[in-house]
Design a protein around this motif. Structure first.
Motif, PDB file in Angstrom:
ATOM      1  N   PRO A  41       0.885  -1.394  -0.032  1.00  0.00           N
ATOM      2  CA  PRO A  41       0.034   0.058   0.162  1.00  0.00           C
ATOM      3  C   PRO A  41       0.905   1.353   0.081  1.00  0.00           C
ATOM      4  CG  PRO A  41       0.173  -0.701   2.372  1.00  0.00           C
ATOM      5  CD  PRO A  41       0.932  -1.884   1.130  1.00  0.00           C
ATOM      6  N   ALA A  42       0.386   2.078  -0.423  1.00  0.00           N
ATOM      7  CA  ALA A  42       1.195   3.570  -0.440  1.00  0.00           C
ATOM      8  C   ALA A  42       0.989   4.290   0.908  1.00  0.00           C
ATOM      9  CB  ALA A  42       0.298   4.565  -1.416  1.00  0.00           C
ATOM     10  N   THR A  43       2.221   4.764   1.355  1.00  0.00           N
ATOM     11  CA  THR A  43       2.562   5.419   2.532  1.00  0.00           C
ATOM     12  C   THR A  43       2.994   6.670   2.406  1.00  0.00           C
ATOM     13  OG1 THR A  43       4.543   4.450   3.024  1.00  0.00           O
ATOM     14  CG2 THR A  43       2.521   3.329   3.876  1.00  0.00           C
ATOM     15  N   GLY A  44       2.619   7.711   3.107  1.00  0.00           N
ATOM     16  CA  GLY A  44       3.058   8.977   3.301  1.00  0.00           C
ATOM     17  C   GLY A  44       2.592   9.886   1.968  1.00  0.00           C
ATOM     18  N   PRO A  45       3.002  10.972   1.826  1.00  0.00           N
ATOM     19  CA  PRO A  45       2.651  12.038   0.958  1.00  0.00           C
ATOM     20  C   PRO A  45       2.896  11.310  -0.480  1.00  0.00           C
ATOM     21  CG  PRO A  45       3.639  13.035   2.592  1.00  0.00           C
ATOM     22  CD  PRO A  45       3.860  11.830   2.777  1.00  0.00           C
ATOM     23  N   THR A  46       2.024  11.770  -1.259  1.00  0.00           N
ATOM     24  CA  THR A  46       2.332  11.385  -2.899  1.00  0.00           C
ATOM     25  C   THR A  46       3.396  12.018  -3.433  1.00  0.00           C
ATOM     26  OG1 THR A  46       0.743  12.826  -3.679  1.00  0.00           O
ATOM     27  CG2 THR A  46       0.094  10.643  -3.217  1.00  0.00           C
ATOM     28  N   ASP A  47       3.935  13.149  -3.028  1.00  0.00           N
ATOM     29  CA  ASP A  47       5.007  13.887  -3.587  1.00  0.00           C
ATOM     30  C   ASP A  47       6.427  13.743  -2.563  1.00  0.00           C
ATOM     31  OD1 ASP A  47       4.046  15.286  -1.532  1.00  0.00           O
ATOM     32  OD2 ASP A  47       4.131  17.343  -2.714  1.00  0.00           O
ATOM     33  N   SER A  48       6.276  12.658  -1.932  1.00  0.00           N
ATOM     34  CA  SER A  48       7.662  12.732  -1.017  1.00  0.00           C
ATOM     35  C   SER A  48       8.197  11.329  -0.751  1.00  0.00           C
ATOM     36  CB  SER A  48       7.408  13.344   0.331  1.00  0.00           C
ATOM     37  OG  SER A  48       8.550  13.301   1.086  1.00  0.00           O
ATOM     38  N   TRP A  49       9.078  10.848  -0.620  1.00  0.00           N
ATOM     39  CA  TRP A  49       9.546   9.607  -0.398  1.00  0.00           C
ATOM     40  C   TRP A  49       9.303   9.618   1.522  1.00  0.00           C
ATOM     41  CZ3 TRP A  49      13.343   5.794  -2.637  1.00  0.00           C
ATOM     42  CH2 TRP A  49      13.312   5.816  -4.160  1.00  0.00           C
ATOM     43  N   THR A  50       9.601   8.533   1.994  1.00  0.00           N
ATOM     44  CA  THR A  50       9.407   8.432   3.435  1.00  0.00           C
ATOM     45  C   THR A  50      10.832   7.666   4.066  1.00  0.00           C
ATOM     46  OG1 THR A  50       8.126   6.142   3.408  1.00  0.00           O
ATOM     47  CG2 THR A  50       7.068   8.213   3.384  1.00  0.00           C
ATOM     48  N   ILE A  51      10.798   7.981   5.416  1.00  0.00           N
ATOM     49  CA  ILE A  51      12.029   7.619   6.399  1.00  0.00           C
ATOM     50  C   ILE A  51      11.784   5.962   6.546  1.00  0.00           C
ATOM     51  CG2 ILE A  51      13.143   7.877   8.331  1.00  0.00           C
ATOM     52  CD1 ILE A  51      11.944  10.732   8.553  1.00  0.00           C
ATOM     53  N   HIS A  52      12.925   5.530   6.287  1.00  0.00           N
ATOM     54  CA  HIS A  52      13.036   4.085   6.822  1.00  0.00           C
ATOM     55  C   HIS A  52      13.937   4.263   8.314  1.00  0.00           C
ATOM     56  CE1 HIS A  52      14.115  -0.412   6.291  1.00  0.00           C
ATOM     57  NE2 HIS A  52      13.890  -0.209   7.562  1.00  0.00           N
ATOM     58  N   GLY A  53      15.290   4.834   7.932  1.00  0.00           N
ATOM     59  CA  GLY A  53      15.948   5.171   9.157  1.00  0.00           C
ATOM     60  C   GLY A  53      17.136   5.715   9.124  1.00  0.00           C
ATOM     61  N   LEU A  54      18.140   5.491  10.114  1.00  0.00           N
ATOM     62  CA  LEU A  54      19.736   5.869  10.008  1.00  0.00           C
ATOM     63  C   LEU A  54      20.469   4.615  10.645  1.00  0.00           C
ATOM     64  CD1 LEU A  54      21.667   8.091   9.525  1.00  0.00           C
ATOM     65  CD2 LEU A  54      21.462   8.643  11.942  1.00  0.00           C
ATOM     66  N   TRP A  55      21.465   3.809   9.763  1.00  0.00           N
ATOM     67  CA  TRP A  55      21.780   2.689   9.962  1.00  0.00           C
ATOM     68  C   TRP A  55      23.361   2.880   9.986  1.00  0.00           C
ATOM     69  CZ3 TRP A  55      19.416  -0.673   5.598  1.00  0.00           C
ATOM     70  CH2 TRP A  55      17.913  -0.843   5.997  1.00  0.00           C
ATOM     71  N   PRO A  56      23.950   2.643  11.185  1.00  0.00           N
ATOM     72  CA  PRO A  56      25.378   2.713  11.234  1.00  0.00           C
ATOM     73  C   PRO A  56      26.310   1.376  10.847  1.00  0.00           C
ATOM     74  CG  PRO A  56      24.497   2.265  13.565  1.00  0.00           C
ATOM     75  CD  PRO A  56      23.574   2.254  12.464  1.00  0.00           C
ATOM     76  N   ASP A  57      27.105   1.558   9.841  1.00  0.00           N
ATOM     77  CA  ASP A  57      27.476   0.300   9.079  1.00  0.00           C
ATOM     78  C   ASP A  57      28.810   0.569   9.278  1.00  0.00           C
ATOM     79  OD1 ASP A  57      24.775  -0.468   8.213  1.00  0.00           O
ATOM     80  OD2 ASP A  57      25.604  -0.966   6.206  1.00  0.00           O
ATOM     81  N   TYR A  58      29.742  -0.803   9.432  1.00  0.00           N
ATOM     82  CA  TYR A  58      31.164  -0.672   9.452  1.00  0.00           C
ATOM     83  C   TYR A  58      31.624  -0.295   8.211  1.00  0.00           C
ATOM     84  CZ  TYR A  58      30.134  -4.022  13.137  1.00  0.00           C
ATOM     85  OH  TYR A  58      29.547  -4.615  14.261  1.00  0.00           O
ATOM     86  N   CYS A  59      32.769   0.426   8.021  1.00  0.00           N
ATOM     87  CA  CYS A  59      33.383   1.060   6.917  1.00  0.00           C
ATOM     88  C   CYS A  59      33.715   0.075   5.824  1.00  0.00           C
ATOM     89  CB  CYS A  59      34.563   1.915   7.200  1.00  0.00           C
ATOM     90  SG  CYS A  59      34.420   3.032   8.596  1.00  0.00           S
ATOM     91  N   ASP A  60      33.438  -1.279   6.135  1.00  0.00           N
ATOM     92  CA  ASP A  60      33.843  -2.110   5.054  1.00  0.00           C
ATOM     93  C   ASP A  60      32.459  -2.736   4.148  1.00  0.00           C
ATOM     94  OD1 ASP A  60      32.728  -3.606   7.124  1.00  0.00           O
ATOM     95  OD2 ASP A  60      34.615  -4.962   7.197  1.00  0.00           O
ATOM     96  N   GLY A  61      31.424  -2.182   4.525  1.00  0.00           N
ATOM     97  CA  GLY A  61      29.856  -2.734   4.341  1.00  0.00           C
ATOM     98  C   GLY A  61      29.042  -3.562   5.203  1.00  0.00           C
ATOM     99  N   ASP A  62      29.980  -4.290   6.119  1.00  0.00           N
ATOM    100  CA  ASP A  62      29.324  -4.938   7.141  1.00  0.00           C
ATOM    101  C   ASP A  62      28.769  -4.088   8.238  1.00  0.00           C
ATOM    102  OD1 ASP A  62      28.331  -7.251   8.499  1.00  0.00           O
ATOM    103  OD2 ASP A  62      30.566  -8.029   8.909  1.00  0.00           O
ATOM    104  N   TYR A  63      27.966  -4.944   9.299  1.00  0.00           N
ATOM    105  CA  TYR A  63      27.363  -3.896  10.096  1.00  0.00           C
ATOM    106  C   TYR A  63      27.003  -4.645  11.468  1.00  0.00           C
ATOM    107  CZ  TYR A  63      23.404  -6.543   7.770  1.00  0.00           C
ATOM    108  OH  TYR A  63      23.063  -7.235   7.120  1.00  0.00           O
ATOM    109  N   GLY A  64      26.437  -3.918  12.558  1.00  0.00           N
ATOM    110  CA  GLY A  64      26.031  -4.721  13.807  1.00  0.00           C
ATOM    111  C   GLY A  64      24.584  -4.234  14.023  1.00  0.00           C
TER     112      GLY A  64
END
Length: 281
Positions: A66-89
């Motif tokens: 289904p559609a979420t948020g305004p029709t003229d905007s993307w929406t937020i998923h989050g802010l993710w800290p990843d390791y500098c090599d593409g891996d993450y915790g």
């Protein structure tokens, strides 16, 4: 939403620095700050250096079914800290997990922030409040520069409110919909676009750097903006950088469908904890 430029980044950094000082974050000296993922020697002040999650991803959704948020905007998923090599915790501090972000923000007097999140940070499955809690518990607790030890006169969940404020502030500088529209890339049931066209348009608001664009088959639904940071994640300076993960979209024939207002879910309707396919929510 404002256009993303180095000048706007500086203004945001100054504003965030003032906000962080008010919130009780330990200040970081600009002369001692090291850009995350770029240190050549050991860094001792870990409240002013993001590690090991030195690559911070601002993640956005384009939901249509289904559609979420305004029709003229993307929406937020989050802010993710990843390791500098593409891996993450993930889930880095279970002692600081929360279940009711809404009440935390209300108790902190962040009603404007909460109202913005109710419009631009939406779930398409579980409740929005559960989605927000998931993002904090899974990713926010992995950002070392907002550990309670990095605060003076710390109060319970202070860093939780700071995290959500930073995610929203950064999102406001990255107006994906307008950047694409300005380049002639608009939602359509008929038109298709190339990956190069998307990258060129989004590079204009991301310091010339590419993003990670995700597709379900040939339909775009999510993207990652990558940053390295000087100082703390909530009052430092965000510097655009190259992606650490390849796009999953085809080189051409990318579909960018419009949000169907008839299928748009109501505020607080729910968002699934999806993210990197088979990887991270």
């Amino acid at each position: 939403m404002p256009f993303y430029t180095p000048k706007s980044l500086l203004a945001i950094a100054v504003a965030d620095l003032l906000a962080g000082a008010t919130a009780g974050l330990i200040g970081c000296s600009t002369t001692d700050e090291v850009l995350s993922c770029h240190n050549t020697t050991e860094v001792t002040d870990m409240c002013c250096f993001n590690y090991p999650g030195g690559a911070l991803l601002q993640v956005q959704f384009w939901d249509t079914d289904p559609a979420t948020g305004p029709t003229d905007s993307w929406t937020i998923h989050g802010l993710w800290p990843d390791y500098c090599d593409g891996d993450y915790g993930e889930d880095c501090d279970t002692s600081r997990e929360v279940s009711d972000v809404q009440t935390i923000l209300e108790d902190q007097g962040r009603t404007d922030l909460l109202e913005y999140m109710e419009e631009y940070w939406l779930s398409d499955d579980e409740s929005d409040n559960e989605f927000w809690a998931h993002e904090w518990n899974t990713h926010g607790t992995c950002i070392n520069t907002i550990d309670p030890d990095c605060y003076t006169d710390y109060t319970d969940n202070e860093e939780v409110g700071d995290f959500f404020q930073e995610v929203v502030d950064l999102f406001k500088t990255l107006d994906t919909y307008t950047a694409l529209s300005d380049a002639g890339i608009t939602p359509s049931n008929d038109a298709t676009y190339t990956l190069a066209e998307f990258q060129s348009a989004l590079g204009d608001i991301h310091g010339g750097y590419e993003v990670t664009l995700l597709c379900d088959d040939d339909t775009v639904y999510e993207l990652y903006y990558y940053f390295n940071v000087y100082g703390s994640a909530v009052n430092g300076t965000y510097e655009p950088t190259s992606p650490l993960e390849d796009s999953s979209c085809p080189t051409s024939g990318i579909k960018y469908p419009p949000k169907d207002s008839s299928s748009k879910k109501t505020k607080r309707a729910g968002r699934s904890q999806r993210g990197r396919k088979n990887q991270k929510a």
